[in-house]
Design an enzyme around this catalytic site. Structure first.
Site, PDB file in Angstrom:
ATOM      1  N   SER A 123     110.938  -5.340  14.484  1.00 54.68           N
ATOM      2  CA  SER A 123     112.127  -4.507  14.626  1.00 54.68           C
ATOM      3  C   SER A 123     112.410  -4.225  16.100  1.00 54.68           C
ATOM      4  CB  SER A 123     111.963  -3.219  13.815  1.00 54.68           C
ATOM      5  OG  SER A 123     113.177  -2.503  13.750  1.00 54.68           O
ATOM      6  N   ASP A 159     118.214  -7.172   4.779  1.00 51.35           N
ATOM      7  CA  ASP A 159     118.185  -6.397   6.022  1.00 51.35           C
ATOM      8  C   ASP A 159     119.529  -6.545   6.728  1.00 51.35           C
ATOM      9  OD1 ASP A 159     117.664  -5.191   8.442  1.00 51.35           O
ATOM     10  OD2 ASP A 159     115.947  -6.444   8.953  1.00 51.35           O
ATOM     11  N   HIS A 167     114.315  -4.472   5.385  1.00 52.61           N
ATOM     12  CA  HIS A 167     113.775  -4.387   6.737  1.00 52.61           C
ATOM     13  C   HIS A 167     112.339  -3.861   6.741  1.00 52.61           C
ATOM     14  CE1 HIS A 167     114.133  -4.219  11.067  1.00 52.61           C
ATOM     15  NE2 HIS A 167     113.676  -2.983  11.076  1.00 52.61           N
TER      16      HIS A 167
END
Length: 316
Positions: free
Chosen positions: A159, A258, A290
């Protein structure tokens, strides 16, 4: 995610970021686990201060040596996720993930602790990450000097950490690694990386796009060109050429559910189209959201992603 209030920039289960820069963090995302021997994997870990002046630290991981103490192992420099706002190298889900990855891939890992926004706006996290990468290739700790192979350095992150990985690869490509001995970044792994841009992509969710850009503007107020700063949008007009990225191989991993996936796919395609000297690969997990693999590591899709990352680290 609810960002309907004009006073709230970004609202999710991990935190609520206000437009004035205040943040309310979920205490669960700030929990930590101590370093030490992990009986489930046989991996040992320890926290090391790398800058006495600032108190900056990293968490080192060493796999079971299995009687091969003289064998040099790849060095993995890992960057945790958390929107640049929450999380740490010691957060339970990241600590467990790195333990598992180190055991499976047989690497020496350096998990980076970086300052969090908005109290420490970007580029603080990038600066801390570069300091940690420099320290890692200096092999200042015996675990690295005795067992780490500077010819096989890998960068990996989740991320926000995936975004950091891109920026570290760009910095290494531009200026090299300032190591006492020659160091080589062999591979770059971006897991569900976070990027954005001033222009919404056709398939992007409007609410997420706007809230995500509001978040970027608050945590990086000095960004050049707003969310078209190349550190946020690597494919923006005027961004440094992707041909200069460090590494011989790139693995970009996304999840089909995501909202960040389309940006990550476009980034991978752009690297391929740039004429970059290496091989850029894309791996998508169907039906997942995600960061699912650190949130729910016991699923079959998490296992498949782990297998792909381990194979990449092994050169496959």
């Amino acid at each position: 995610m609810d960002s309907g209030s004009k006073e709230i920039a970004f609202d999710c289960s991990s935190f609520r970021l206000h437009m004035d820069g205040r943040v309310d963090r979920n205490p669960h995302r700030m929990e930590t686990m101590p370093a030490g021997f992990d009986a489930a994997t046989g991996v040992d870990s320890k926290d090391v201060v790398i800058d006495a002046a600032t108190g900056a630290t990293v968490r080192l991981y060493l796999p079971p040596l299995q009687g091969a103490a003289t064998t040099k192992l790849p060095i993995l420099v890992f960057f945790h996720g958390g929107y640049f706002i929450v999380g740490s190298a010691a957060e339970p889900m990241y600590h467990r993930y790195v333990n598992s990855l180190v055991a499976r891939a047989r690497v020496v890992a350096v998990s980076v602790e970086y300052r969090l926004a908005p109290e420490h706006p970007l580029p603080a996290a990038y600066d801390d990450s570069w300091t940690a990468l420099e320290w890692a290739v200096s092999r200042a700790d015996p675990w690295l000097s005795d067992h780490g192979d500077l010819g096989r350095v890998f960068l990996a992150g989740v991320s926000a950490g995936g975004n950091i990985v891109h920026n570290m690869a760009a910095a290494v490509g531009a200026s090299g690694l300032p190591a006492v001995e020659p160091a080589r970044v062999e591979g770059v792994i971006e897991l569900h990386p976070s990027f954005s841009g001033e222009q919404k992509m056709e398939v992007e969710d409007e609410a997420f796009f706007q809230a995500n850009n509001d978040r970027w503007k608050i945590i990086f107020p000095g960004a050049t060109g707003g969310v078209d700063d190349p550190r946020i949008n690597p494919t923006a007009d005027g961004a440094p050429s992707l041909t200069k990225l460090a590494g011989q191989r790139l693995l970009v991993c996304t999840a089909s559910e995501d909202p960040r996936a389309q940006r990550a796919r476009a980034y991978c395609d752009a690297v391929r189209a740039s004429g970059w000297r290496g091989k850029a690969e894309w791996f998508e997990s169907e039906g997942e959201g995600h960061g699912f693999f650190v949130l729910n590591p016991g699923t079959s899709t998490a296992a498949a992603l782990m297998d792909r990352v381990v194979a990449f680290l092994a050169g496959h």
